[in-house]
Every structure is written in C-alpha cells, then in structure tokens.
Motif scaffolding. Structure first.
Motif, PDB file in Angstrom:
ATOM      1  N   ALA A 173     -14.217 157.105  17.070  1.00  0.00           N
ATOM      2  CA  ALA A 173     -15.063 156.528  16.026  1.00  0.00           C
ATOM      3  C   ALA A 173     -16.026 155.505  16.604  1.00  0.00           C
ATOM      4  O   ALA A 173     -15.699 154.791  17.546  1.00  0.00           O
ATOM      5  CB  ALA A 173     -14.193 155.865  14.966  1.00  0.00           C
ATOM      6  N   LYS A 174     -17.204 155.443  16.022  1.00  0.00           N
ATOM      7  CA  LYS A 174     -18.177 154.412  16.370  1.00  0.00           C
ATOM      8  C   LYS A 174     -18.031 153.273  15.375  1.00  0.00           C
ATOM      9  O   LYS A 174     -17.348 153.392  14.368  1.00  0.00           O
ATOM     10  CB  LYS A 174     -19.582 154.993  16.333  1.00  0.00           C
ATOM     11  N   SER A 175     -18.710 152.176  15.649  1.00  0.00           N
ATOM     12  CA  SER A 175     -18.563 150.987  14.804  1.00  0.00           C
ATOM     13  C   SER A 175     -19.045 151.201  13.370  1.00  0.00           C
ATOM     14  O   SER A 175     -18.563 150.557  12.456  1.00  0.00           O
ATOM     15  CB  SER A 175     -19.294 149.810  15.431  1.00  0.00           C
ATOM     16  N   ALA A 176     -19.971 152.129  13.159  1.00  0.00           N
ATOM     17  CA  ALA A 176     -20.507 152.365  11.817  1.00  0.00           C
ATOM     18  C   ALA A 176     -19.715 153.403  11.033  1.00  0.00           C
ATOM     19  O   ALA A 176     -20.052 153.699   9.880  1.00  0.00           O
ATOM     20  CB  ALA A 176     -21.958 152.807  11.924  1.00  0.00           C
ATOM     21  N   THR A 177     -18.637 153.939  11.590  1.00  0.00           N
ATOM     22  CA  THR A 177     -17.819 154.922  10.892  1.00  0.00           C
ATOM     23  C   THR A 177     -17.278 154.326   9.603  1.00  0.00           C
ATOM     24  O   THR A 177     -16.796 153.197   9.585  1.00  0.00           O
ATOM     25  CB  THR A 177     -16.643 155.371  11.794  1.00  0.00           C
TER      26      THR A 177
END
Length: 80
Positions: A35-39
């Motif tokens: 996951a990326k931070s904006a998920t």
C-alpha cells in the motif's frame, strides 16, 4: 481515510510524514497488498507493518479523524 493519516491517529506511527515514508518504501500492506500512503483504509481492513525485524498485524475497527491517547487503541485490534 488515508493510510498515513490512520496510522498517525491510531498512534501506530508517531508522525504522518514517517508513515508516508514507510509506506512509500513498500513496508506496509493493506489486505495483503503493498500500500502507498494515499491508500484508502476502511473498517475491517487488515494492515501489516514491517518494522525492521518486527512485523505488526492489525485489523481496523473504527475510523476517527481525531483520537485522544487513551482512545487510540480502540481504533484497531492486534492480530499478532
């Protein structure tokens, strides 16, 4: 709610910028996917955080924009 914001509010990671850096390095998974931070995080999601040699698995129980110190642990359940 964004992953980096959730990790900060739940006090699993102290600062949102640090949560963003860890996520961008691919050390956080949401529902077994990197996951990326904006998920977007939803109630019921499972989050895995790899801290060096240690791994922490949690299940999201609630989403709050603000949580006091004693309320932060009510936002998740540890699965380890």
């Amino acid at each position: 709610m964004r992953l980096d914001k959730y990790l900060k509010v739940s006090r699993l990671i102290k600062r949102r910028t640090l949560a963003k850096q860890i996520a961008d390095k691919g050390r956080i998974e949401v529902n077994d996917r990197t996951a990326k931070s904006a998920t977007e995080v939803k109630v019921g999601d499972q989050i895995t955080i790899h801290y060096g040699d240690r791994t922490v698995r949690i299940k999201v129980l609630a989403l709050n924009l603000i949580a006091k110190k004693n309320e932060a642990q009510d936002l998740y359940q540890r699965l380890d």
